[in-house]
Design a protein around this motif. Sequence first.
Motif, short mmCIF file in Angstrom:
data_model
loop_
_atom_site.label_atom_id
_atom_site.label_comp_id
_atom_site.label_asym_id
_atom_site.label_seq_id
_atom_site.Cartn_x
_atom_site.Cartn_y
_atom_site.Cartn_z
N HIS A 190 -1.87 0.08 -11.26
CA HIS A 190 -2.09 0.75 -9.84
C HIS A 190 -3.41 1.00 -9.43
CE1 HIS A 190 -2.08 4.51 -7.20
NE2 HIS A 190 -1.36 3.44 -6.39
N VAL A 191 -3.93 0.62 -8.26
CA VAL A 191 -5.16 0.92 -7.90
C VAL A 191 -5.41 1.71 -6.54
CG1 VAL A 191 -7.39 -0.27 -6.98
CG2 VAL A 191 -5.86 -1.55 -8.54
N ILE A 192 -6.22 2.45 -6.44
CA ILE A 192 -6.39 3.46 -5.31
C ILE A 192 -7.73 2.99 -4.54
CG2 ILE A 192 -6.92 5.81 -4.50
CD1 ILE A 192 -5.62 6.70 -6.93
N SER A 193 -7.52 2.63 -3.38
CA SER A 193 -8.89 2.09 -2.48
C SER A 193 -8.86 3.12 -1.27
CB SER A 193 -8.82 0.87 -2.41
OG SER A 193 -9.91 0.37 -1.62
N THR A 194 -9.44 2.44 -0.33
CA THR A 194 -9.75 3.52 1.08
C THR A 194 -9.66 2.33 2.22
OG1 THR A 194 -12.04 3.19 1.65
CG2 THR A 194 -11.45 4.85 -0.12
N ASP A 195 -9.30 3.09 3.38
CA ASP A 195 -9.42 2.34 4.58
C ASP A 195 -10.68 1.95 4.97
OD1 ASP A 195 -6.56 2.60 5.12
OD2 ASP A 195 -6.62 4.17 6.53
N LEU A 196 -11.72 2.26 4.51
CA LEU A 196 -13.29 1.84 4.81
C LEU A 196 -13.50 0.71 4.37
CD1 LEU A 196 -12.99 5.17 5.33
CD2 LEU A 196 -15.41 4.98 4.37
N GLU A 197 -12.72 -0.20 3.78
CA GLU A 197 -13.01 -1.30 2.72
C GLU A 197 -13.11 -2.51 3.61
OE1 GLU A 197 -13.99 -0.50 -0.21
OE2 GLU A 197 -13.15 1.41 0.33
N HIS A 198 -14.01 -3.62 3.14
CA HIS A 198 -14.27 -4.96 3.78
C HIS A 198 -13.14 -5.67 3.21
CE1 HIS A 198 -16.45 -8.66 3.80
NE2 HIS A 198 -17.36 -8.12 4.80
N ASN A 199 -13.09 -6.72 3.71
CA ASN A 199 -12.23 -7.79 3.07
C ASN A 199 -12.32 -8.30 1.97
OD1 ASN A 199 -10.07 -7.82 5.02
ND2 ASN A 199 -10.97 -9.39 6.20
N SER A 200 -13.71 -8.03 1.40
CA SER A 200 -14.12 -8.29 0.03
C SER A 200 -13.35 -7.63 -1.15
CB SER A 200 -15.54 -8.54 -0.02
OG SER A 200 -16.25 -9.13 0.78
N VAL A 201 -12.93 -6.51 -0.59
CA VAL A 201 -12.27 -5.74 -1.54
C VAL A 201 -10.77 -5.95 -1.20
CG1 VAL A 201 -11.77 -3.11 -2.00
CG2 VAL A 201 -14.12 -3.89 -2.00
N LEU A 202 -10.33 -5.82 0.14
CA LEU A 202 -9.11 -5.78 0.40
C LEU A 202 -8.29 -7.01 0.09
CD1 LEU A 202 -9.44 -4.49 4.05
CD2 LEU A 202 -8.74 -3.13 2.25
N ARG A 203 -8.82 -8.03 0.22
CA ARG A 203 -8.07 -9.47 0.02
C ARG A 203 -7.78 -9.41 -1.58
NH1 ARG A 203 -10.56 -13.13 5.01
NH2 ARG A 203 -9.04 -12.44 6.61
N PRO A 204 -8.62 -9.40 -2.47
CA PRO A 204 -8.48 -9.33 -3.79
C PRO A 204 -7.49 -8.32 -4.29
CG PRO A 204 -10.78 -9.43 -3.77
CD PRO A 204 -10.12 -9.04 -2.14
N LEU A 205 -7.37 -7.13 -3.61
CA LEU A 205 -6.44 -6.15 -4.01
C LEU A 205 -5.06 -6.49 -3.37
CD1 LEU A 205 -8.31 -2.77 -3.33
CD2 LEU A 205 -7.75 -3.93 -5.50
N TYR A 206 -4.87 -7.28 -2.23
CA TYR A 206 -3.61 -7.67 -1.66
C TYR A 206 -3.16 -8.76 -2.65
CZ TYR A 206 -4.79 -5.20 2.79
OH TYR A 206 -5.13 -4.28 3.82
N ARG A 207 -4.04 -9.66 -3.02
CA ARG A 207 -3.68 -10.77 -3.94
C ARG A 207 -3.04 -10.09 -5.43
NH1 ARG A 207 -7.93 -15.48 -5.68
NH2 ARG A 207 -8.86 -13.42 -6.60
N LEU A 208 -3.80 -8.77 -5.89
CA LEU A 208 -3.26 -8.14 -6.95
C LEU A 208 -1.87 -7.85 -6.68
CD1 LEU A 208 -3.84 -7.10 -9.68
CD2 LEU A 208 -4.60 -5.13 -8.63
N ARG A 209 -1.85 -7.32 -5.64
CA ARG A 209 -0.30 -6.73 -5.05
C ARG A 209 0.68 -7.63 -5.18
NH1 ARG A 209 -0.27 -3.65 0.50
NH2 ARG A 209 -0.47 -5.78 1.27
N ALA A 210 0.47 -8.88 -4.69
CA ALA A 210 1.32 -10.06 -4.77
C ALA A 210 1.43 -10.38 -5.99
CB ALA A 210 0.85 -11.16 -3.96
N GLN A 211 0.68 -10.28 -6.98
CA GLN A 211 0.87 -10.64 -8.30
C GLN A 211 1.61 -9.53 -9.29
OE1 GLN A 211 -3.03 -11.69 -9.27
NE2 GLN A 211 -3.08 -13.82 -8.50
#
Length: 424
Positions: free
Chosen positions: A88-109
Amino acid sequence: MIYLDNAATTRPKPPSVAEAVAAAMNDYGNSGRGTHPEALEAARSIYGVRQALAALFGCSRADRVAFTPNSTMALNIAISGLLGAGDHVISTDLEHNSVLRPLYRLRAQGGAVDFVPADRQGRIDYEDFERLLRPNTKAVVCTHGSNLTGDLMDIQRVGNFCQKHRLLFILDASQTAGVFPIDMERQHISVVCFTGHKSLMGPQGTGGLCVGAGVEIRPFAVGGTGVQSYSETQPEAYPTRLEAGTLNSHGIAGLGASLAFLKRTGWDAVRMHESVLSRRFYETVRTIPGVKVYGNFAVQLRAPIVSLNIADLDSSEVADELAERFDEGVSGIPGVTVYGDFTGPRTAVVSLNIRDLDSGEVSDTLSEVYGIATRPGAHCAPRLHRALGTEDQGAVRFSWSYFNTEAETDAAAEAVRILAAEAV
């Protein structure tokens, strides 16, 4: 052209950067691929830049600085190499897609991700980190400075949270590296991901990650390294484990030159100059009818600066206590209104909209009519635009560097004033 798109890439670069790149292209061989003078010259140059970056970020060892083409690749390496299904990872609404998309991929995995929400001003509540904590939380991944609003995260506070709960802390320093102090050890940062072409003033195609002691990242890419050629797996030693293939030694030489320029000029002097110009612009445009500015401008960086220590107390704890006492003290004074949070200084970014005009239309007019370069649209920050209510309109971002001037800043503010008046 008045160039106010430095949050995308700085322009111009210090003259020494192009000179270093040209010299490297003419003189360097391939680092790690031989012992002849040209290969050794490239290797020595690269190692010198590793040392400079380790010193800049408070990284424990120069060999734990690995080069990448940009911060996007660095973030992909860190996130994919440290996290996996079940984490489980905590991030924020301030993020750039450089953070968001790797995290979304992690979620899909099979991973899980929660985001600390931002309000309509782009602010977050740091208590939400505790609220989102789970037994399987393994890391916090967040930006240091928003590329949309310029607001800074309190990374000391985030780092303290990570240390308390034994979490990894992966920091996206794309907008702050070279401008704001980062100390991996003091701020409990596991990995700093940076790019060379923004506030570090280096060439595009340079970047990297600094890896803290005891942090072991699985290789993202494998291939040629120049060492252990008969091994079927990527070498384990840093930085080779994260650097498959030929390095951009020419670009890294330019990055070394920009680091030297920043050190000679003074990190504080660069930050102060950029802050003064962006604040000058903000103070003008915020009063223009029809202009809405995004972000928290309650606190500004200003001179003079007084630095001190009290006995052997930790400096960050002293600063937090002083800020809290000041806030409490002035809040009770009749006639005094305190706006926003005491979040510290901010990057040299001002994003705005003019009435209901499309941000792309405004940016095009600024460029074509007034010769002012800005960045419109979503800025690869979709969650923050949703929080701000600008998902459809986007925003026009102005961003400064050390090479901008007061005259350019005033010209940009005047152009905004004219466009706002014409839009009535």
